[in-house]
Structure formats: C-alpha cells, structure tokens
Design a protein around this motif. Structure first.
Motif, PDB file in Angstrom:
ATOM      1  N   LEU A   1       6.268  -6.345  -0.391  1.00 39.77           N
ATOM      2  CA  LEU A   1       4.889  -6.653  -0.778  1.00 39.77           C
ATOM      3  C   LEU A   1       3.888  -5.799   0.003  1.00 39.77           C
ATOM      4  CD1 LEU A   1       5.046 -10.552  -0.934  1.00 39.77           C
ATOM      5  CD2 LEU A   1       4.715  -9.000  -2.873  1.00 39.77           C
ATOM      6  N   ASN A   2       4.388  -5.079   1.004  1.00 39.29           N
ATOM      7  CA  ASN A   2       3.556  -4.273   1.899  1.00 39.29           C
ATOM      8  C   ASN A   2       2.545  -5.165   2.643  1.00 39.29           C
ATOM      9  OD1 ASN A   2       2.977  -1.847   3.144  1.00 39.29           O
ATOM     10  ND2 ASN A   2       1.378  -1.320   1.681  1.00 39.29           N
ATOM     11  N   LEU A   3       3.038  -6.320   3.091  1.00 37.39           N
ATOM     12  CA  LEU A   3       2.233  -7.268   3.854  1.00 37.39           C
ATOM     13  C   LEU A   3       2.915  -7.550   5.180  1.00 37.39           C
ATOM     14  CD1 LEU A   3       1.477  -9.920   1.064  1.00 37.39           C
ATOM     15  CD2 LEU A   3      -0.107  -8.184   1.942  1.00 37.39           C
ATOM     16  N   LYS A   4       2.125  -7.868   6.187  1.00 35.06           N
ATOM     17  CA  LYS A   4       2.653  -8.260   7.497  1.00 35.06           C
ATOM     18  C   LYS A   4       2.329  -9.729   7.724  1.00 35.06           C
ATOM     19  CE  LYS A   4       2.010  -4.000  10.118  1.00 35.06           C
ATOM     20  NZ  LYS A   4       1.242  -3.447  11.249  1.00 35.06           N
ATOM     21  N   PRO A   5       3.364 -10.551   7.970  1.00 35.91           N
ATOM     22  CA  PRO A   5       3.084 -11.964   8.248  1.00 35.91           C
ATOM     23  C   PRO A   5       2.360 -12.119   9.586  1.00 35.91           C
ATOM     24  CG  PRO A   5       5.407 -11.489   8.541  1.00 35.91           C
ATOM     25  CD  PRO A   5       4.767 -10.241   8.005  1.00 35.91           C
ATOM     26  N   GLN A   6       1.781 -13.294   9.797  1.00 32.57           N
ATOM     27  CA  GLN A   6       1.017 -13.550  11.007  1.00 32.57           C
ATOM     28  C   GLN A   6       1.929 -13.866  12.185  1.00 32.57           C
ATOM     29  OE1 GLN A   6      -1.074 -16.633   8.944  1.00 32.57           O
ATOM     30  NE2 GLN A   6      -3.002 -15.517   9.069  1.00 32.57           N
TER      31      GLN A   6
ATOM     32  N   GLU B   1       4.703 -17.793   1.959  1.00 34.49           N
ATOM     33  CA  GLU B   1       5.898 -17.886   2.794  1.00 34.49           C
ATOM     34  C   GLU B   1       6.972 -17.021   2.152  1.00 34.49           C
ATOM     35  OE1 GLU B   1       7.315 -21.830   3.550  1.00 34.49           O
ATOM     36  OE2 GLU B   1       5.317 -22.558   4.092  1.00 34.49           O
ATOM     37  N   ALA B   2       7.563 -16.148   2.980  1.00 35.07           N
ATOM     38  CA  ALA B   2       8.588 -15.249   2.453  1.00 35.07           C
ATOM     39  C   ALA B   2       9.454 -14.734   3.588  1.00 35.07           C
ATOM     40  CB  ALA B   2       7.925 -14.066   1.731  1.00 35.07           C
ATOM     41  N   GLY B   3      10.564 -14.141   3.206  1.00 38.71           N
ATOM     42  CA  GLY B   3      11.444 -13.505   4.170  1.00 38.71           C
ATOM     43  C   GLY B   3      10.921 -12.121   4.545  1.00 38.71           C
ATOM     44  N   GLU B   4      11.499 -11.559   5.566  1.00 34.12           N
ATOM     45  CA  GLU B   4      11.079 -10.252   6.086  1.00 34.12           C
ATOM     46  C   GLU B   4      11.140  -9.164   5.017  1.00 34.12           C
ATOM     47  OE1 GLU B   4      12.677  -7.142   9.471  1.00 34.12           O
ATOM     48  OE2 GLU B   4      12.920  -9.288   9.850  1.00 34.12           O
TER      49      GLU B   4
ATOM     50  N   GLN C   1      -5.350  -6.932   4.497  1.00 38.11           N
ATOM     51  CA  GLN C   1      -4.168  -6.685   3.679  1.00 38.11           C
ATOM     52  C   GLN C   1      -4.465  -7.115   2.243  1.00 38.11           C
ATOM     53  OE1 GLN C   1      -0.313  -7.712   5.664  1.00 38.11           O
ATOM     54  NE2 GLN C   1      -1.653  -8.925   6.996  1.00 38.11           N
ATOM     55  N   CYS C   2      -3.994  -6.324   1.300  1.00 37.06           N
ATOM     56  CA  CYS C   2      -4.235  -6.653  -0.097  1.00 37.06           C
ATOM     57  C   CYS C   2      -3.105  -6.086  -0.956  1.00 37.06           C
ATOM     58  CB  CYS C   2      -5.579  -6.083  -0.548  1.00 37.06           C
ATOM     59  SG  CYS C   2      -6.085  -6.638  -2.188  1.00 37.06           S
ATOM     60  N   VAL C   3      -2.652  -6.892  -1.907  1.00 38.46           N
ATOM     61  CA  VAL C   3      -1.644  -6.444  -2.863  1.00 38.46           C
ATOM     62  C   VAL C   3      -2.009  -7.014  -4.231  1.00 38.46           C
ATOM     63  CG1 VAL C   3      -0.063  -8.366  -2.380  1.00 38.46           C
ATOM     64  CG2 VAL C   3       0.836  -6.268  -3.359  1.00 38.46           C
ATOM     65  N   CYS C   4      -1.854  -6.193  -5.248  1.00 36.24           N
ATOM     66  CA  CYS C   4      -2.072  -6.658  -6.611  1.00 36.24           C
ATOM     67  C   CYS C   4      -0.756  -7.262  -7.103  1.00 36.24           C
ATOM     68  CB  CYS C   4      -2.521  -5.528  -7.529  1.00 36.24           C
ATOM     69  SG  CYS C   4      -2.837  -6.096  -9.217  1.00 36.24           S
ATOM     70  N   LEU C   5      -0.705  -8.581  -7.165  1.00 40.39           N
ATOM     71  CA  LEU C   5       0.516  -9.260  -7.600  1.00 40.39           C
ATOM     72  C   LEU C   5       0.857  -8.911  -9.045  1.00 40.39           C
ATOM     73  CD1 LEU C   5      -0.116 -12.776  -6.017  1.00 40.39           C
ATOM     74  CD2 LEU C   5       1.267 -10.906  -5.099  1.00 40.39           C
ATOM     75  N   SER C   6      -0.151  -8.745  -9.872  1.00 39.03           N
ATOM     76  CA  SER C   6       0.059  -8.427 -11.287  1.00 39.03           C
ATOM     77  C   SER C   6       0.760  -7.091 -11.482  1.00 39.03           C
ATOM     78  CB  SER C   6      -1.279  -8.398 -12.027  1.00 39.03           C
ATOM     79  OG  SER C   6      -1.976  -9.597 -11.838  1.00 39.03           O
ATOM     80  N   ASP C   7       0.632  -6.181 -10.527  1.00 43.13           N
ATOM     81  CA  ASP C   7       1.248  -4.864 -10.642  1.00 43.13           C
ATOM     82  C   ASP C   7       2.689  -4.828 -10.145  1.00 43.13           C
ATOM     83  OD1 ASP C   7      -1.038  -3.855 -11.765  1.00 43.13           O
ATOM     84  OD2 ASP C   7      -1.740  -2.845  -9.951  1.00 43.13           O
TER      85      ASP C   7
ATOM     86  N   TYR D   1      -4.766 -10.693  -7.317  1.00 45.77           N
ATOM     87  CA  TYR D   1      -4.519 -10.056  -6.025  1.00 45.77           C
ATOM     88  C   TYR D   1      -4.270 -11.122  -4.964  1.00 45.77           C
ATOM     89  CZ  TYR D   1      -6.630  -5.802  -7.969  1.00 45.77           C
ATOM     90  OH  TYR D   1      -6.913  -4.699  -8.732  1.00 45.77           O
ATOM     91  N   PHE D   2      -3.540 -10.735  -3.917  1.00 46.74           N
ATOM     92  CA  PHE D   2      -3.486 -11.538  -2.701  1.00 46.74           C
ATOM     93  C   PHE D   2      -4.236 -10.728  -1.654  1.00 46.74           C
ATOM     94  CE2 PHE D   2      -1.707 -12.401   1.488  1.00 46.74           C
ATOM     95  CZ  PHE D   2      -1.991 -13.754   1.573  1.00 46.74           C
ATOM     96  N   TYR D   3      -5.238 -11.355  -1.035  1.00 50.59           N
ATOM     97  CA  TYR D   3      -6.086 -10.679  -0.058  1.00 50.59           C
ATOM     98  C   TYR D   3      -6.098 -11.467   1.246  1.00 50.59           C
ATOM     99  CZ  TYR D   3     -10.234  -8.882   2.260  1.00 50.59           C
ATOM    100  OH  TYR D   3     -11.095  -8.349   3.183  1.00 50.59           O
ATOM    101  N   ALA D   4      -5.724 -10.808   2.344  1.00 51.03           N
ATOM    102  CA  ALA D   4      -5.753 -11.436   3.667  1.00 51.03           C
ATOM    103  C   ALA D   4      -6.845 -10.765   4.490  1.00 51.03           C
ATOM    104  CB  ALA D   4      -4.405 -11.295   4.360  1.00 51.03           C
ATOM    105  N   HIS D   5      -7.818 -11.543   4.863  1.00 55.68           N
ATOM    106  CA  HIS D   5      -8.943 -11.055   5.672  1.00 55.68           C
ATOM    107  C   HIS D   5      -8.468 -10.820   7.103  1.00 55.68           C
ATOM    108  CE1 HIS D   5     -12.807 -11.132   7.812  1.00 55.68           C
ATOM    109  NE2 HIS D   5     -13.287 -10.671   6.672  1.00 55.68           N
TER     110      HIS D   5
END
Length: 149
Positions: free
Chosen positions: A40-45, A31-34, A90-96, A64-68
């Motif tokens: 994060l280079n992610l698109k919410p659902q 959960e996050a703001g726009e 969608q995928c982002v390496c949180l550690s980076d 990583y956070f990975y969204a199928h």
C-alpha cells in the motif's frame, strides 16, 4: 463552527493537491500485516500493525486513504527519546489498487460476542499474483461507510 471550517479547508486543500473534489470523509484505522502495508506504500504508526487516517470519498468515485502527519504528545516524547523520524503525510488511492474489493461480511450466530465486528470493513487487493487483505475499523457502523465506496 470551527470544525466545519477546518473540514471545508481540508476539502479545498485536497482538491487542489490531488485534482479531485471531495464529497465526504470518514475517520478510520487500517490494520494490516507488514507486507500489505508495504504494498500500500504506507508506514504503520510506531512499529504497530495499524495506521489512523481518513477515507476520502471523491466526486469522481475514487476513494483515498489519507494519513495526516501528526502524533500525540506521548508518541512525540517516545519518538524523541528513540531518535525516531517525524511522522509524514501518507496517501494512497484505494480505487487504483488492482482488484480492490470491499468484502461482504458473513454474519453468524456468535456475532453478539464480538461487538466490534459491526465497525469493521475487510478489503482485498492484488499485488503481483497474491491477494492481500486489510481491515478498516470505522467510527460509524460499517454498513453506513460501505455504501460510500
């Protein structure tokens, strides 16, 4: 048995695609703001402030956070009716992320009024000069997931 085979297949596919061996996964909802999603280079659902996916913990200590790219039948019907786009991987390496930190939860006397708190992890990272925050809602108690970071 089928679930275990699918899990192993995911581990193998992730390793081949991202070059790192998976040690464990956890299902979460971010959960996050726009602005935070954008950084994060992610698109919410479906124009919400959340996105379901997996925390992927790797042997090299990266997370990583990975969204199928999947959707429910109801979401698909709404998307088709609105001429929306198909969901994408969608995928982002949180550690980076710059200054990525899992924040400590400060317990208070009124926590029992909010039972979901024990399933929330708050994280922070820096984008430019600004600190951005997001919540991870876990399926297990947050303390059990936090130790994997």
């Amino acid at each position: 048995m089928k679930d275990e085979a699918e899990r192993e297949k995911f581990f193998k596919d992730f390793e081949e695609r991202f070059g790192t061996q998976v040690s464990d996964i956890e299902m979460i909802n971010i959960e996050a703001g726009e602005k935070t999603f954008k950084e994060l280079n992610l698109k919410p659902q479906n124009n919400t402030n959340s996105l379901w996916g997996l925390l992927v913990f790797c042997e090299n200590k990266k997370t990583y956070f990975y969204a199928h790219p999947s959707e429910s039948m109801m979401s698909a019907m709404i998307r088709v009716a609105k001429h929306g786009e198909l969901p994408e991987e969608q995928c982002v390496c949180l550690s980076d992320l710059k200054d990525f930190t899992i924040l400590d939860y400060k317990k208070s006397w009124y926590d029992f009024f909010i039972p979901g708190k024990k399933f929330m992890i708050e994280a922070r990272f820096t984008a430019g000069q600004e600190a951005l925050y997001f919540l991870m809602n876990t399926q297990k108690k947050a303390d059990q997931v936090k130790i994997k970071f």
